[in-house]
Design a protein around this motif. Structure first.
Motif, PDB file in Angstrom:
ATOM      1  N   PHE A   1      12.791   5.206  14.681  1.00 54.58           N
ATOM      2  CA  PHE A   1      13.500   5.009  15.948  1.00 54.58           C
ATOM      3  C   PHE A   1      14.254   3.680  16.014  1.00 54.58           C
ATOM      4  N   THR A   2      13.981   2.746  15.095  1.00 50.72           N
ATOM      5  CA  THR A   2      14.727   1.486  15.100  1.00 50.72           C
ATOM      6  C   THR A   2      15.928   1.516  14.151  1.00 50.72           C
ATOM      7  N   ILE A   3      15.702   1.862  12.889  1.00 50.95           N
ATOM      8  CA  ILE A   3      16.792   1.791  11.903  1.00 50.95           C
ATOM      9  C   ILE A   3      17.118   3.149  11.299  1.00 50.95           C
ATOM     10  N   ALA A   4      16.550   4.222  11.867  1.00 48.53           N
ATOM     11  CA  ALA A   4      16.831   5.580  11.379  1.00 48.53           C
ATOM     12  C   ALA A   4      16.519   5.718   9.896  1.00 48.53           C
ATOM     13  N   LEU A   5      15.423   5.111   9.453  1.00 46.74           N
ATOM     14  CA  LEU A   5      15.024   5.202   8.047  1.00 46.74           C
ATOM     15  C   LEU A   5      14.811   6.664   7.665  1.00 46.74           C
ATOM     16  N   GLN A   6      15.366   7.056   6.533  1.00 43.19           N
ATOM     17  CA  GLN A   6      15.133   8.401   6.013  1.00 43.19           C
ATOM     18  C   GLN A   6      15.264   8.402   4.506  1.00 43.19           C
ATOM     19  N   GLU A   7      16.483   8.226   3.994  1.00 44.45           N
ATOM     20  CA  GLU A   7      16.678   8.245   2.545  1.00 44.45           C
ATOM     21  C   GLU A   7      15.873   7.160   1.840  1.00 44.45           C
ATOM     22  N   GLU A   8      15.674   6.027   2.546  1.00 42.58           N
ATOM     23  CA  GLU A   8      14.936   4.922   1.944  1.00 42.58           C
ATOM     24  C   GLU A   8      13.492   5.306   1.622  1.00 42.58           C
ATOM     25  N   ALA A   9      12.977   6.347   2.278  1.00 37.72           N
ATOM     26  CA  ALA A   9      11.606   6.790   2.035  1.00 37.72           C
ATOM     27  C   ALA A   9      11.446   7.447   0.667  1.00 37.72           C
ATOM     28  N   ILE A  10      12.552   7.860   0.068  1.00 43.12           N
ATOM     29  CA  ILE A  10      12.479   8.566  -1.215  1.00 43.12           C
ATOM     30  C   ILE A  10      11.791   7.716  -2.276  1.00 43.12           C
ATOM     31  N   ALA A  11      12.258   6.470  -2.421  1.00 46.73           N
ATOM     32  CA  ALA A  11      11.703   5.609  -3.469  1.00 46.73           C
ATOM     33  C   ALA A  11      10.269   5.205  -3.173  1.00 46.73           C
ATOM     34  N   MET A  12       9.878   5.214  -1.903  1.00 49.48           N
ATOM     35  CA  MET A  12       8.506   4.834  -1.540  1.00 49.48           C
ATOM     36  C   MET A  12       7.514   5.980  -1.700  1.00 49.48           C
ATOM     37  N   THR A  13       8.030   7.205  -1.861  1.00 45.51           N
ATOM     38  CA  THR A  13       7.161   8.380  -1.871  1.00 45.51           C
ATOM     39  C   THR A  13       6.083   8.346  -2.957  1.00 45.51           C
TER      40      THR A  13
ATOM     41  N   SER B   1       7.462  11.462  10.030  1.00 45.08           N
ATOM     42  CA  SER B   1       7.394  10.539  11.163  1.00 45.08           C
ATOM     43  C   SER B   1       8.715   9.811  11.372  1.00 45.08           C
ATOM     44  N   ALA B   2       9.362   9.431  10.271  1.00 44.13           N
ATOM     45  CA  ALA B   2      10.655   8.754  10.385  1.00 44.13           C
ATOM     46  C   ALA B   2      11.684   9.657  11.061  1.00 44.13           C
ATOM     47  N   VAL B   3      11.679  10.936  10.722  1.00 48.77           N
ATOM     48  CA  VAL B   3      12.613  11.879  11.348  1.00 48.77           C
ATOM     49  C   VAL B   3      12.310  12.043  12.831  1.00 48.77           C
ATOM     50  N   VAL B   4      11.039  12.180  13.183  1.00 47.97           N
ATOM     51  CA  VAL B   4      10.653  12.325  14.591  1.00 47.97           C
ATOM     52  C   VAL B   4      11.083  11.084  15.378  1.00 47.97           C
ATOM     53  N   GLY B   5      10.835   9.900  14.817  1.00 44.57           N
ATOM     54  CA  GLY B   5      11.251   8.669  15.486  1.00 44.57           C
ATOM     55  C   GLY B   5      12.743   8.608  15.698  1.00 44.57           C
ATOM     56  N   ALA B   6      13.511   9.017  14.673  1.00 40.76           N
ATOM     57  CA  ALA B   6      14.973   9.005  14.782  1.00 40.76           C
ATOM     58  C   ALA B   6      15.469  10.033  15.792  1.00 40.76           C
ATOM     59  N   ALA B   7      14.823  11.200  15.830  1.00 36.33           N
ATOM     60  CA  ALA B   7      15.268  12.281  16.716  1.00 36.33           C
ATOM     61  C   ALA B   7      15.070  11.940  18.189  1.00 36.33           C
ATOM     62  N   PHE B   8      14.005  11.233  18.519  1.00 34.50           N
ATOM     63  CA  PHE B   8      13.712  10.918  19.917  1.00 34.50           C
ATOM     64  C   PHE B   8      14.060   9.470  20.275  1.00 34.50           C
TER      65      PHE B   8
ATOM     66  N   GLY C   1      11.809  -7.178   5.854  1.00 30.76           N
ATOM     67  CA  GLY C   1      12.191  -7.839   7.101  1.00 30.76           C
ATOM     68  C   GLY C   1      13.666  -8.190   7.113  1.00 30.76           C
ATOM     69  N   LEU C   2      14.167  -8.716   5.985  1.00 29.07           N
ATOM     70  CA  LEU C   2      15.575  -9.074   5.879  1.00 29.07           C
ATOM     71  C   LEU C   2      16.473  -7.850   6.005  1.00 29.07           C
ATOM     72  N   VAL C   3      16.099  -6.773   5.337  1.00 23.48           N
ATOM     73  CA  VAL C   3      16.892  -5.545   5.387  1.00 23.48           C
ATOM     74  C   VAL C   3      16.918  -4.967   6.807  1.00 23.48           C
ATOM     75  N   THR C   4      15.767  -4.982   7.470  1.00 22.13           N
ATOM     76  CA  THR C   4      15.717  -4.484   8.848  1.00 22.13           C
ATOM     77  C   THR C   4      16.620  -5.303   9.755  1.00 22.13           C
ATOM     78  N   TYR C   5      16.576  -6.626   9.604  1.00 21.74           N
ATOM     79  CA  TYR C   5      17.452  -7.506  10.383  1.00 21.74           C
ATOM     80  C   TYR C   5      18.921  -7.215  10.065  1.00 21.74           C
ATOM     81  N   GLY C   6      19.212  -7.042   8.796  1.00 18.74           N
ATOM     82  CA  GLY C   6      20.596  -6.769   8.406  1.00 18.74           C
ATOM     83  C   GLY C   6      21.124  -5.473   8.978  1.00 18.74           C
ATOM     84  N   LEU C   7      20.286  -4.430   8.985  1.00 19.03           N
ATOM     85  CA  LEU C   7      20.712  -3.136   9.514  1.00 19.03           C
ATOM     86  C   LEU C   7      20.952  -3.193  11.020  1.00 19.03           C
TER      87      LEU C   7
END
Length: 444
Positions: free
Chosen positions: A126-138, A162-169, A247-253
């Protein structure tokens, strides 16, 4: 029973089906013009007309595959560099030591650990719409999940889902809500309080479902359960740098309007630096980085193939026809019914248009005049878009990120659908209730 097709076969089948559709669905288009204020191409409402155009040849369909992969180059670079970065960090031993300490700390509190993962990814969604970034963490998340006794579906649901649900709402998803509000000429960040209420409801329902499913489908804990190893100084430094980079990436986004390239640069630097801190030297560090690329290649190809579907539908001149066919009948029903049908029409449209930001740009200029005509507020129009479109990212096989995560987890698409369909329906019902309430209270 025959073996269910893998992600590669499914995407290729959908590409073939999309090409066949270009011979069946009438060709047509809306007129488009340049918005001089933001230099963006916009759709002219009520300008749809059918037209004659040559059919795509079989070679054109094949050509869409390299075009699709090339068109997602920035995302593919991010996945490769992020995957390589995590692979280097894993080889330093820092991740295993960190997991070891985490597992020891959470021993007997596995439910708490799963709830934390779910909450973290809901927040990232719900903050940065993370989705594709989860691929490498899987791969790392799955390893962690196995040590706690959770199966693959549970962990992917708790992370990617969870990332999709957060982004959707989300009240302020930059690539969904804010973009749609801008296209609909609605004040940015307006209606936040209403969205926050239903975000909280959706988050609670989703978390409860994940925890309930997990409790009924526990698996034997992995043998990785780990001898007691204290974190070395080097590992502490590497894990601290990892946290600082996130943290830096989140701030940048959020603040600096970064894109995939800036994120890629940060994680590439982190990977190289981690290898050097571990005393691998430049040669070994880069060799390990390349090995990390290999782990991500299949996921990257899936991302590119999914993009090919949109290219075929666009070059076949049937995307606008699909939009016209889905949304034109809405003017013949009441505002409440129209709003619900609008949400489900967006859900259907997300199959051929897996980019929800692209879907906002395509549909909002068409739907906002229609909403005005039938007495539906533009804010409700945006609400129907965000719920109907983004929530489908856990289902549509044309979504490259979903198929890449499933491929890395070794989950067949049919098995994933069995897991995800029930909570998705529940959340769509919650979304429909939110839309009906919004219509009744005159949500603006």
């Amino acid at each position: 029973m025959k073996k269910f097709p893998n992600a590669f076969v499914i995407i290729l089948s959908v590409i073939l089906f999309a090409w066949i559709l270009t011979f069946i669905i009438p060709k047509g288009n809306y007129q488009r013009e340049i918005n001089t204020e933001n230099n963006r191409t916009i759709v002219v409402p009520n300008s749809y007309e059918q037209r004659n155009a040559p059919h795509l040849s079989a070679f054109d369909a094949l050509l869409a595959i390299p075009k699709g992969i090339a068109g997602r180059a920035d995302l593919i670079v991010l996945i490769l560099l992020l995957g390589g970065c995590f692979y280097v960090i894993e080889k330093t031993g820092a991740l295993n030591q960190g997991l070891n300490q985490l597992i020891l700390a959470l021993k007997g509190r596995e439910v708490f650990a799963l709830a934390i993962i779910t909450l973290l990814f809901l927040t990232a969604g719900f903050t940065i719409a993370l989705q594709e970034e989860a691929i490498a963490m899987t791969p790392i998340l799955l390893l962690f999940g196995r040590t706690l006794g959770y199966n693959t579906s549970t962990i992917i649901g708790a992370s990617y889902g969870s990332a999709v649900v957060g982004a959707a709402f989300s009240p302020f998803n930059p690539f969904g809500v804010l973009l749609a509000q801008k296209e609909a000429e609605v004040e940015l960040l307006s209606g936040t309080e209403f969205r926050l209420v239903f975000l909280l409801i959706a988050a609670i329902v989703w978390t409860m479902y994940i925890l309930r499913y997990a409790s009924k489908h526990r698996v034997e804990k992995s043998a990785l359960e780990l001898e007691v190893i204290k974190l070395t100084t080097r590992s502490k430094i590497i894990l601290t740098l990892l946290a600082l980079t996130f943290g830096l990436v989140t701030y940048g986004l959020i603040v600096l309007e970064w894109g995939f390239n800036e994120m890629s640069a940060c994680f590439f630097g982190l990977g190289i630096l981690s290898g050097l801190i571990a005393h691998f030297g430049f040669n070994k560090t880069t060799e390990i980085y390349v090995d990390g690329f290999r782990e991500m290649v299949f996921a990257c190809v899936i991302i590119g193939l999914a993009n090919s579907i949109s290219i075929i539908l666009s070059e076949g001149s049937i995307v606008d026809t699909i939009i016209y066919g889905l949304f034109s009948p809405l003017k013949n029903v009441s505002p409440s019914v129209s709003a619900i049908l609008m949400m489900f029409s967006h859900s259907i449209l997300h199959f051929p248009i897996p980019s929800y930001s692209g879907q906002a740009i395509l549909t909002m200029p068409i739907l906002t005049p229609l909403a005005d005509l039938i007495g539906l507020s533009r804010q409700v129009c945006v609400l129907a878009y965000q719920y109907g479109t983004i929530m489908m990212d856990v289902i549509v096989p044309t979504n490259g990120a979903l198929m890449a995560v499933l491929a890395l987890g070794g989950i067949k698409y049919n098995n994933w659908i069995k897991f995800i369909i029930k909570p998705t329906v529940i959340l769509l019902v919650i979304a429909a209730i939110a839309i009906l309430i919004a219509v009744q209270i005159g949500y603006e």
